[in-house]
Motif scaffolding. Structure first.
Motif, PDB file in Angstrom:
ATOM      1  N   PHE A   1       0.827  -1.211   0.000  1.00 26.70           N
ATOM      2  CA  PHE A   1       0.000   0.000   0.000  1.00 26.70           C
ATOM      3  C   PHE A   1       0.867   1.268   0.000  1.00 26.70           C
ATOM      4  O   PHE A   1       0.464   2.290  -0.554  1.00 26.70           O
ATOM      5  CB  PHE A   1      -0.982  -0.007   1.177  1.00 26.70           C
ATOM      6  CG  PHE A   1      -2.315  -0.628   0.834  1.00 26.70           C
ATOM      7  CD1 PHE A   1      -2.396  -1.964   0.467  1.00 26.70           C
ATOM      8  CD2 PHE A   1      -3.494   0.110   0.849  1.00 26.70           C
ATOM      9  CE1 PHE A   1      -3.620  -2.548   0.121  1.00 26.70           C
ATOM     10  CE2 PHE A   1      -4.724  -0.453   0.504  1.00 26.70           C
ATOM     11  CZ  PHE A   1      -4.789  -1.781   0.157  1.00 26.70           C
ATOM     12  N   ARG A   2       2.034   1.181   0.641  1.00 25.60           N
ATOM     13  CA  ARG A   2       2.968   2.320   0.606  1.00 25.60           C
ATOM     14  C   ARG A   2       3.349   2.697  -0.827  1.00 25.60           C
ATOM     15  O   ARG A   2       3.509   3.856  -1.147  1.00 25.60           O
ATOM     16  CB  ARG A   2       4.288   1.919   1.290  1.00 25.60           C
ATOM     17  CG  ARG A   2       4.409   2.257   2.730  1.00 25.60           C
ATOM     18  CD  ARG A   2       5.866   1.990   3.167  1.00 25.60           C
ATOM     19  NE  ARG A   2       5.925   1.695   4.590  1.00 25.60           N
ATOM     20  CZ  ARG A   2       6.371   0.557   5.101  1.00 25.60           C
ATOM     21  NH1 ARG A   2       6.822  -0.416   4.308  1.00 25.60           N
ATOM     22  NH2 ARG A   2       6.384   0.380   6.399  1.00 25.60           N
TER      23      ARG A   2
ATOM     24  N   GLU B   1      -1.063   2.589  -3.547  1.00 30.95           N
ATOM     25  CA  GLU B   1      -2.347   3.089  -3.051  1.00 30.95           C
ATOM     26  C   GLU B   1      -2.204   4.358  -2.196  1.00 30.95           C
ATOM     27  O   GLU B   1      -2.792   5.387  -2.491  1.00 30.95           O
ATOM     28  CB  GLU B   1      -3.007   1.969  -2.232  1.00 30.95           C
ATOM     29  CG  GLU B   1      -4.487   2.143  -2.059  1.00 30.95           C
ATOM     30  CD  GLU B   1      -5.291   1.917  -3.331  1.00 30.95           C
ATOM     31  OE1 GLU B   1      -4.918   1.053  -4.159  1.00 30.95           O
ATOM     32  OE2 GLU B   1      -6.290   2.626  -3.515  1.00 30.95           O
ATOM     33  N   SER B   2      -1.392   4.264  -1.141  1.00 27.37           N
ATOM     34  CA  SER B   2      -1.264   5.418  -0.247  1.00 27.37           C
ATOM     35  C   SER B   2      -0.498   6.546  -0.928  1.00 27.37           C
ATOM     36  O   SER B   2      -0.752   7.723  -0.655  1.00 27.37           O
ATOM     37  CB  SER B   2      -0.559   5.019   1.047  1.00 27.37           C
ATOM     38  OG  SER B   2      -1.329   4.073   1.745  1.00 27.37           O
ATOM     39  N   ALA B   3       0.452   6.187  -1.798  1.00 33.73           N
ATOM     40  CA  ALA B   3       1.220   7.227  -2.493  1.00 33.73           C
ATOM     41  C   ALA B   3       0.281   8.110  -3.309  1.00 33.73           C
ATOM     42  O   ALA B   3       0.394   9.338  -3.289  1.00 33.73           O
ATOM     43  CB  ALA B   3       2.280   6.582  -3.393  1.00 33.73           C
ATOM     44  N   LEU B   4      -0.664   7.467  -4.013  1.00 36.83           N
ATOM     45  CA  LEU B   4      -1.590   8.263  -4.819  1.00 36.83           C
ATOM     46  C   LEU B   4      -2.609   8.983  -3.925  1.00 36.83           C
ATOM     47  O   LEU B   4      -2.907  10.160  -4.138  1.00 36.83           O
ATOM     48  CB  LEU B   4      -2.289   7.392  -5.869  1.00 36.83           C
ATOM     49  CG  LEU B   4      -3.163   8.162  -6.875  1.00 36.83           C
ATOM     50  CD1 LEU B   4      -2.395   9.294  -7.555  1.00 36.83           C
ATOM     51  CD2 LEU B   4      -3.743   7.218  -7.925  1.00 36.83           C
ATOM     52  N   ASP B   5      -3.125   8.282  -2.914  1.00 31.58           N
ATOM     53  CA  ASP B   5      -4.064   8.933  -1.979  1.00 31.58           C
ATOM     54  C   ASP B   5      -3.430  10.188  -1.372  1.00 31.58           C
ATOM     55  O   ASP B   5      -4.074  11.232  -1.269  1.00 31.58           O
ATOM     56  CB  ASP B   5      -4.427   7.977  -0.828  1.00 31.58           C
ATOM     57  CG  ASP B   5      -5.616   7.072  -1.175  1.00 31.58           C
ATOM     58  OD1 ASP B   5      -6.296   7.316  -2.183  1.00 31.58           O
ATOM     59  OD2 ASP B   5      -5.846   6.103  -0.426  1.00 31.58           O
TER      60      ASP B   5
END
Lengths: 363, 363
Positions: B344-345, B348-352
């Motif tokens: 997720f790092r 997913e979280s990078a884009l979020d």
């Protein structure tokens, strides 16, 4: 004929209860549909999900409603799949709606836009945020009823033969990248190339192209691009998430008994959950394997992200100016995204980010 | 009796196809179940989801498999719901499994642990990461088969009468917080209080307690706590997400025809998607309303988060030492979480996080 047979069944049921429930009577019609997917069977998370959807519908209807999923190109060329469903040549498909961006740019809202909503936000928008009505209106013009039936989540930003240190390194790059992402990349100086999947590896190997985007670790690992273009960038900002759609011919849908409609819709919702879970479970081990085999994973430099954000907004303004369908969805979609992003900042991302800062560093 | 009737039906079907599909034959049995939820009807996202689940199962079985959802306490006291299902007093329930932490601490894995997996990661673990087999083994001891059927996502960290500027401000605080979160909070110096929902408002108003956690903006807004304890902290780190479970009596499950089993499972998966979408769509407007009415939203200070993380790991080590069931799940669960967080790092979280840094700041 199917419709008449059902109505007869419904009439029998209506005498039994004030709410007319669909009947499990023996005269439930036999219905056979074909589902044209856009996936080779090797994309097992996507094709496999389509297949599971069909199997679930069959079990839920005692084998009376049989849908058969076909691999991409087997019964309809992928580019013609939307038309085939609208005309009733096939009853349904299983695709990324953004593939039909050329027909109507507003289809991009059904799949995901650059810096758009993540998988959960997109589902919230469609299920409870007014998205379904907007999408159904759009598809109605083509005699189609759309169903979300999967999501690959955020994808990766592709494989590059050379390191991307700044925005300048993108200029003049020949990259296999399509759709909306390709249009934004073009604004950044990239020369987008349309290349079929089977040609990605040889084209990168020969240097005909400098970079290529495909999906994420689980699917990418099978192509072996890490051997010839080892720089693997994140995130795939051209879609906040990639939502999969099953387009259904409107008349074929209306002809279904309510029980079969419920079975199809429930199975689609189940696969929306399951495909995402499948990708979320499969990407981490695939990424480890890729790294062990030479992939150099890095984030796009901040100037690339900033320029892509700016270029995306320019593109959206252009598209809204040209296409009333795009404009109609853009307003409420952006407003919903803004509220979702504000809320995710408060709880969801705050906890994700803290957890990411400590997990793996336990004493 | 239900079992015998179905077997007769299955025998008829078996002659028609090599794969024995459940039959829609007219002799499908009428089955009536009761579902004991732990929710008042005012928690409409939770109770409403249980109700939708029951309605979907009814439609999918032509009204033959009827499940009725009851509000918390109507047919079984919430604390006894697990026992009631195991003993077959009711066929199924709709609960947070962590409520039965006192019976077996390992039930916490079914709901969510402090700094545990987010909603998507939890679903990936259960569906494709080995979680289902571990949970089914745990529940098997109690004659229960568990199904995920919803998730509220990350909740909020509660309402406080005074600002929490650092870890010191938690010491001696009387707070309504239960379960695993309460045990961690206790390690941080908080005095956890068990108070029923209906007493939260008067207790906070009178100062009998200094703080209270409940759910998230959508449900919290109805309680009006912003008027008497305006400091609203994020995130609710005591669960990475709060997954809802329907526990089903093992014999009642085995007695169901496969079609009814498929209908129940498919409807549970659908509600897992839909409850999350409902909360994701409903929390943002509720948070705006709370802020407009005086709520002061803030993040827990970093020293609180760090201390909570440390205390959680101490607690997990203690629980694993005392309970073999906890220990058995803890190993594979932690390993899966570590891989998920790493992945997720990357995308997913990078884009979020990038999107969160720019959305709302457009020119």
């Amino acid at each position: 004929m199917q419709r008449r047979r059902f109505l007869k069944g419904a009439g029998i049921t209506a005498g039994l209860a004030t709410v007319a429930l669909p009947s499990l009577a023996q005269d439930t019609p036999t219905v056979k549909w074909r589902m044209a997917t856009n996936w080779p069977k090797s994309l097992d998370a996507m094709f496999g999900s389509a297949d599971e959807l069909c199997q679930r519908v069959s079990v839920l209807t005692g084998g009376k409603f049989e849908i058969r999923a076909f691999a991409g190109g087997d019964i309809v060329p992928p580019a013609q799949s939307l038309d085939a469903v609208g005309e009733g040549t096939v009853e349904c498909n299983h695709v990324l709606a953004s593939a039909y961006f050329g027909k109507n740019t507003a289809f991009a809202f059904d799949t995901g836009l650059p810096f758009g909503m993540n998988a959960r936000q997109h589902n919230a928008w469609v299920q409870y945020g007014g998205g379904r009505a907007l999408l159904e209106k759009l598809y109605g013009q083509y005699n189609i009823k759309p169903f979300i039936c999967g999501n690959s989540a955020v994808q990766m930003g592709g494989w590059y033969r050379k390191e991307i240190k700044s925005l300048d390194d993108l200029k003049g790059l020949k990259m296999r990248v399509g759709g909306v992402g390709g249009m934004v990349m073009q604004k950044l100086g990239v020369l987008p190339q349309q290349i079929p999947t089977s040609d990605i590896y040889p084209s990168l190997e020969k240097g005909t192209i400098d970079a290529a985007e495909w999906i994420g670790p689980y699917d990418d690992e099978k192509l072996g691009l890490n051997k010839i273009a080892s720089h693997y960038y994140a995130p795939g900002w051209w879609e906040g998430s990639a939502s999969i759609t099953s387009m259904v011919n409107a008349k074929a849908w209306a002809d279904l008994p309510p029980l079969y409609q419920a079975a199809f819709e429930c199975a689609c919702n189940e696969q929306t959950l399951k495909m995402l879970a499948k990708y979320d479970a499969s990407n981490p081990p695939a990424l480890k394997k890729l790294i062990a085999n030479g992939a150099k994973v890095a984030y796009f430099p901040r100037d690339v992200m900033d320029a892509a954000w700016k270029a995306s907004n320019e593109l959206f303004a252009e598209l809204a100016g040209k296409n009333p369908d795009f404009k109609e969805i853009w307003g409420p979609w952006s407003s919903f995204r803004r509220d979702e992003v504000s809320w995710f900042r408060v709880a969801e991302s705050a906890l994700d980010n803290f957890t990411a800062s400590v997990v793996g560093k336990e004493a």
